[in-house]
Write an enzyme that holds these catalytic residues in place. Structure first.
Site, PDB file in Angstrom:
ATOM      1  N   ASP A  52       2.093  70.652  81.973  1.00 10.93           N
ATOM      2  CA  ASP A  52       2.560  70.039  80.719  1.00 10.93           C
ATOM      3  C   ASP A  52       3.866  70.730  80.339  1.00 10.93           C
ATOM      4  O   ASP A  52       3.881  71.895  79.942  1.00 10.93           O
ATOM      5  CB  ASP A  52       1.498  70.242  79.636  1.00 10.93           C
ATOM      6  CG  ASP A  52       1.813  69.449  78.375  1.00 10.93           C
ATOM      7  OD1 ASP A  52       2.978  69.032  78.212  1.00 10.93           O
ATOM      8  OD2 ASP A  52       0.887  69.260  77.560  1.00 10.93           O
ATOM      9  N   LEU A  53       4.952  70.008  80.473  1.00  3.31           N
ATOM     10  CA  LEU A  53       6.251  70.599  80.189  1.00  3.31           C
ATOM     11  C   LEU A  53       6.425  70.836  78.695  1.00  3.31           C
ATOM     12  O   LEU A  53       5.957  70.036  77.862  1.00  3.31           O
ATOM     13  CB  LEU A  53       7.358  69.678  80.701  1.00  3.31           C
ATOM     14  CG  LEU A  53       7.355  69.487  82.223  1.00  3.31           C
ATOM     15  CD1 LEU A  53       8.189  68.285  82.620  1.00  3.31           C
ATOM     16  CD2 LEU A  53       7.842  70.744  82.911  1.00  3.31           C
ATOM     17  N   TYR A  57      11.587  66.323  76.127  1.00  6.12           N
ATOM     18  CA  TYR A  57      12.881  65.694  75.815  1.00  6.12           C
ATOM     19  C   TYR A  57      13.885  66.740  75.336  1.00  6.12           C
ATOM     20  O   TYR A  57      15.058  66.715  75.700  1.00  6.12           O
ATOM     21  CB  TYR A  57      12.728  64.611  74.737  1.00  6.12           C
ATOM     22  CG  TYR A  57      11.988  63.369  75.168  1.00  6.12           C
ATOM     23  CD1 TYR A  57      11.447  63.258  76.445  1.00  6.12           C
ATOM     24  CD2 TYR A  57      11.832  62.293  74.297  1.00  6.12           C
ATOM     25  CE1 TYR A  57      10.771  62.118  76.827  1.00  6.12           C
ATOM     26  CE2 TYR A  57      11.164  61.137  74.678  1.00  6.12           C
ATOM     27  CZ  TYR A  57      10.631  61.057  75.937  1.00  6.12           C
ATOM     28  OH  TYR A  57       9.961  59.917  76.310  1.00  6.12           O
ATOM     29  N   ARG A  89      10.596  74.500  65.861  1.00  3.35           N
ATOM     30  CA  ARG A  89       9.177  74.629  65.538  1.00  3.35           C
ATOM     31  C   ARG A  89       8.891  75.896  64.754  1.00  3.35           C
ATOM     32  O   ARG A  89       7.960  75.935  63.938  1.00  3.35           O
ATOM     33  CB  ARG A  89       8.337  74.620  66.821  1.00  3.35           C
ATOM     34  CG  ARG A  89       8.350  73.256  67.468  1.00  3.35           C
ATOM     35  CD  ARG A  89       7.397  73.123  68.616  1.00  3.35           C
ATOM     36  NE  ARG A  89       7.737  71.930  69.393  1.00  3.35           N
ATOM     37  CZ  ARG A  89       6.954  71.371  70.304  1.00  3.35           C
ATOM     38  NH1 ARG A  89       5.779  71.910  70.570  1.00  3.35           N
ATOM     39  NH2 ARG A  89       7.334  70.296  70.952  1.00  3.35           N
ATOM     40  N   ASP A 144       5.837  63.777  80.917  1.00  3.98           N
ATOM     41  CA  ASP A 144       5.903  65.234  80.913  1.00  3.98           C
ATOM     42  C   ASP A 144       4.618  65.913  81.365  1.00  3.98           C
ATOM     43  O   ASP A 144       4.477  67.116  81.204  1.00  3.98           O
ATOM     44  CB  ASP A 144       6.288  65.731  79.523  1.00  3.98           C
ATOM     45  CG  ASP A 144       5.196  65.483  78.501  1.00  3.98           C
ATOM     46  OD1 ASP A 144       4.416  64.541  78.693  1.00  3.98           O
ATOM     47  OD2 ASP A 144       5.128  66.238  77.519  1.00  3.98           O
ATOM     48  N   GLU A 145       3.688  65.171  81.911  1.00  5.84           N
ATOM     49  CA  GLU A 145       2.456  65.792  82.374  1.00  5.84           C
ATOM     50  C   GLU A 145       2.127  65.331  83.787  1.00  5.84           C
ATOM     51  O   GLU A 145       2.391  64.189  84.162  1.00  5.84           O
ATOM     52  CB  GLU A 145       1.290  65.449  81.434  1.00  5.84           C
ATOM     53  CG  GLU A 145       1.440  66.024  80.038  1.00  5.84           C
ATOM     54  CD  GLU A 145       0.232  65.739  79.165  1.00  5.84           C
ATOM     55  OE1 GLU A 145      -0.871  65.540  79.706  1.00  5.84           O
ATOM     56  OE2 GLU A 145       0.404  65.704  77.937  1.00  5.84           O
TER      57      GLU A 145
END
Length: 741
Positions: A52-53, A57, A89, A144-145
């Site tokens: 999982d990147l 984006y 974040r 992305d996974e």
DNA sequence: CTGGGCATCT
DNA sequence: AGATGCC
């Protein structure tokens, strides 16, 4: 009634897990139709990785522009921050937050428009390709996974690697202190953690991306555990902690496979927690969901998932869509469809396969329930059009016929026909989304397949040989040593990356190599060279498709609304032509303020000064400074007008791209009787059913858009055979998605 | 003020 | 064609 007795619980779930996971026994799934129609038996104990990147984006944008690395960055689609980097974040931003909220939390937030997925898609396939080069069993989940079944790799290493390595874990171990773990009990998972670490390192060193990984015995658990240590870390789940990680899920919605609707149904049954579902009687679940789904839900609730890692391969459909606040005129719809089709045809062209089906999807506005209710209509793509989507190499020359533009021209009327099957344009309508989609993708002819198979090797950063080994092998255990060799070579060599400048390796394989090598440039050449610099060539080929006598004046061009291609206009049903020419539309608003071509403001100055406290003035200065600095660093990267969707002037149907041969003469007073406005010659060239349609409209003065004609696709079996039909031929076309443009 | 894709099943 | 699910 919590899980008071850990050991008892674990033993039981572990027992069930082994029971159900082994397909050879599997009495649980036996009575009903098996949920996963996996043909082969799944190994009793697998090692599954989930990658999982991190904020994918945002990572891609930070690679494209390193100046974004250390500032709060949000990726914006319409009014939503779909993801943001970790700097943002830290300041409280989350995924899928509204722009308004995001700016409130973080006034310095820099936004990049992420509505054009091209770069994300390309990078996404590079990651999948990289993983596939180690082991072909890779399944994509979104962009992305990736899931990966490394069971066989682990078994091989188990025999090869020195004892000392088997008994240590790389990265975190769920609910354990990593150094503390008795890894000798789980040598396979331990080796899986080593492989995961190596693959993450490869992704980082070769592609510059960081991400998380989960290591477990099935997909569900691997996915659940991969996110437990968030940025750029990996976690292994030991079977003894199965109930822990499942029990920790805060709600049923967190279970992959339980979406909104399923969660609502479950809640209606009084179920809110995982434990509720675990205890709920299966029979009652069956009545609500049916046997297979019920059993699957029960299994998921206890961490059991025997679904195989299904290699994804090339996509089965390509689509392009845009959403907006309001679209209510045919003119806008036409232009939007042109825009979407241009980019979609371009992508389809790069793909190399030929679509057999076209689908148009819309979403109508409705005050209640805005987000669902999509409607779609689809139709077969006539072969002569489908062929034009794929540009054809001309002899031994690399320049290809600019047929993609023609394909768009001919697809637009097709799309408009579908549109009118859904929307009565004589009444008011209000659309909020349009989607165009190619599906039923057919690999092109055997002989002329140079494009698909060979080009991929050139544009590909790895050697053909290895690709062949890894993609054609499937799950055969026969060539273990071969794959192992491939893998070990990779793993040992990843400290030094030599992308092998492809040319020489493949030149020997095919005389068409130079042709294929330039394939990546083909689209540009076809649209520029063929259409502008080399009209004779283009004309020669277009004349074969259409009897086009001579060139005529452009008098009508000036009467057309801007951005409406006269060529396309000519092909439209007269009713639509009339609509487009009516004063109401000509003078109508170009004011879809939500259009993706509208620059996205970064940051919104008036908004900040209005909303924020007086001190935000300093923030504003800072943000402006950052913005300017970033812009200066890379002039091609304009933060204030980031719009990757379509560089100016590249639209295949922009007004300046005048086609020859349209000859429809309309009077200035555009909304009078039709027959007088229509050139008989043109009319005679229209397809019969269109002629019929036009005739009936003229007679009835009513839009009769039912085509009485033949819509008999005679489709039979297109549902099942993804596995068999897909892989072999698909391996080649898949590679196209792995390469930079 | 919930995007833009993709897949599978019915 | 639509529903549903995933990111």
């Amino acid at each position: 009634m919590d899980n008071s007795e850990d050991e008892v619980e674990e033993d039981e779930t572990e027992w069930r897990s082994g029971f159900v996971d082994s397909a050879l026994l599997s009495p649980v799934a036996a009575p009903g139709p098996s949920l996963n129609k996996t043909s082969g038996p799944t190994p009793a104990h697998r090692v599954i990785l989930h990658f999982d990147l991190d904020c994918f984006y945002a990572q891609v944008e930070m690679i494209r522009n390193p100046a974004l690395r250390d500032i709060p960055l949000g990726i914006q689609q319409k009014y939503i921050i779909v993801t943001c980097n970790y700097v943002a974040r830290e300041q409280g931003l989350t995924k899928l937050m509204s722009v308004t909220d995001a700016k409130e939390k973080c006034p310095q937030l820099v936004l990049v428009n992420g509505e054009d997925l091209t770069h994300y898609r390309e990078m996404s396939y590079k990651v999948t390709e990289l993983l596939m080069s180690y082991c072909p069993l890779v399944e994509r989940l979104g962009f992305d996974e990736n899931f990966m079944d490394v069971t066989e790799m682990v078994e091989r290493r188990l025999a090869q690697t020195p004892e000392s390595n088997k008994f240590s874990f790389k990265g975190n171990v769920y609910n354990h202190v990593s150094a503390d773990v008795t890894a000798s009990d789980y040598p396979r998972l331990a080796l899986g953690s080593h492989i995961a670490a190596e693959l993450r390192e490869a992704i980082h060193s070769k592609l510059g991306l960081t991400g998380c990984a989960g290591i477990a015995t099935n997909k569900l658990l691997a996915k659940l555990v991969s996110g437990t240590f968030k940025p750029n870390q990996q976690t292994t789940l030991l079977p003894e902690n199965l109930s822990d990680i499942v029990g920790c899920l805060s709600s049923l919605r967190k279970v992959p496979g339980v979406g909104h609707q399923t969660a609502k149904k479950l809640q209606a049954l009084g179920l809110v927690s995982i434990q509720d579902l675990q205890r709920f009687p299966l029979n009652e679940l069956v009545t609500e969901f049916g046997g297979p789904v019920a059993q699957r839900l029960k299994n998921l609730a206890i961490g059991v998932d025997d679904s195989p890692v299904t290699p994804t391969g090339a996509p089965q459909s390509l689509s392009d869509e845009d959403s907006f606040k309001k679209m209510s005129s045919t003119k806008e719809v036409l232009e939007k469809i042109q825009q979407l089709l241009s980019s979609l045809v371009e992508r389809m062209n790069k793909d190399g396969r030929q679509p057999q089906t076209f689908r148009l999807t819309i979403r109508r506005y409705s005050a209640t329930n805005k987000w669902f209710s999509r409607e779609s209509r689809q139709c077969p793509i006539p072969n002569h059009i489908g062929q034009k989507i794929i540009s054809v190499p001309v002899f031994s020359c690399n320049i290809s016929v600019g047929s993609s533009d023609e394909a768009v021209e001919q697809l637009v009327p097709l799309a408009m026909k579908l549109f009118h099957k859904m929307v009565d344009s004589s009444a008011a309508f209000h659309l909020t989304l349009i989607n165009v989609c190619f599906s039923n993708l057919q690999t092109r002819g055997a002989a002329a397949s140079g494009k698909g198979s060979i080009a991929s090797f050139f544009t590909h950063s790895t050697s053909p040989k290895r690709t062949q080994i890894c993609t054609s092998q499937r799950q055969d255990d026969s060539s273990l040593s071969g794959e192992s060799h491939c893998m070990d070579h990779q793993l040992s060599a990843h400290s030094r990356i030599t992308p092998r400048t492809t040319q020489n390796t493949v030149t020997t394989e095919s005389p068409c190599s130079s042709e294929a090598a330039l394939h990546g440039l083909k689209w540009k050449q076809s649209s520029v060279v063929a259409a502008v610099e080399d009209p004779p060539l283009r004309k020669a080929y277009s004349s074969t498709a259409r009897s086009d006598p001579d060139e005529k004046s452009n008098t009508v061009t000036h009467q057309l609304p801007p951005n409406v291609d006269p060529e396309v206009f000519k092909l439209l049903p007269v009713e639509i032509q009339k609509e487009l020419l009516s004063p109401a539309y000509v003078n109508s608003l170009p004011s879809t303020s939500t259009s993706p071509s509208a620059p996205v403001e970064v940051p919104d100055v008036p908004h900040i000064t209005k909303n924020k406290s007086p001190q935000s003035f300093t923030d504003l200065q800072n943000t402006e400074d950052i913005k300017e600095a970033v812009n200066e660093l890379d002039p091609s990267y304009r933060l204030t007008t980031v719009d990757h969707k379509r560089p100016p002037g590249t639209s295949a149907l922009s007004g300046e791209n005048v086609m020859e041969g349209w000859r429809l003469s309309l009077p200035r007073s555009s909304d009078c009787e039709f027959p007088g406005n229509v050139d008989p010659e043109v009319f005679s060239e229209l397809p019969p059913d269109v002629q019929r349609e036009l005739m009936s409209e003229w007679k009835q003065q009513k839009p009769v858009l039912k085509t009485p004609s033949s819509r008999k696709p005679a489709r039979s079996l297109l549902t099942k055979d993804r596995k068999a039909a897909g892989k072999g031929s698909q391996a080649n076309s898949l590679l196209k998605y792995f390469k930079p443009s």
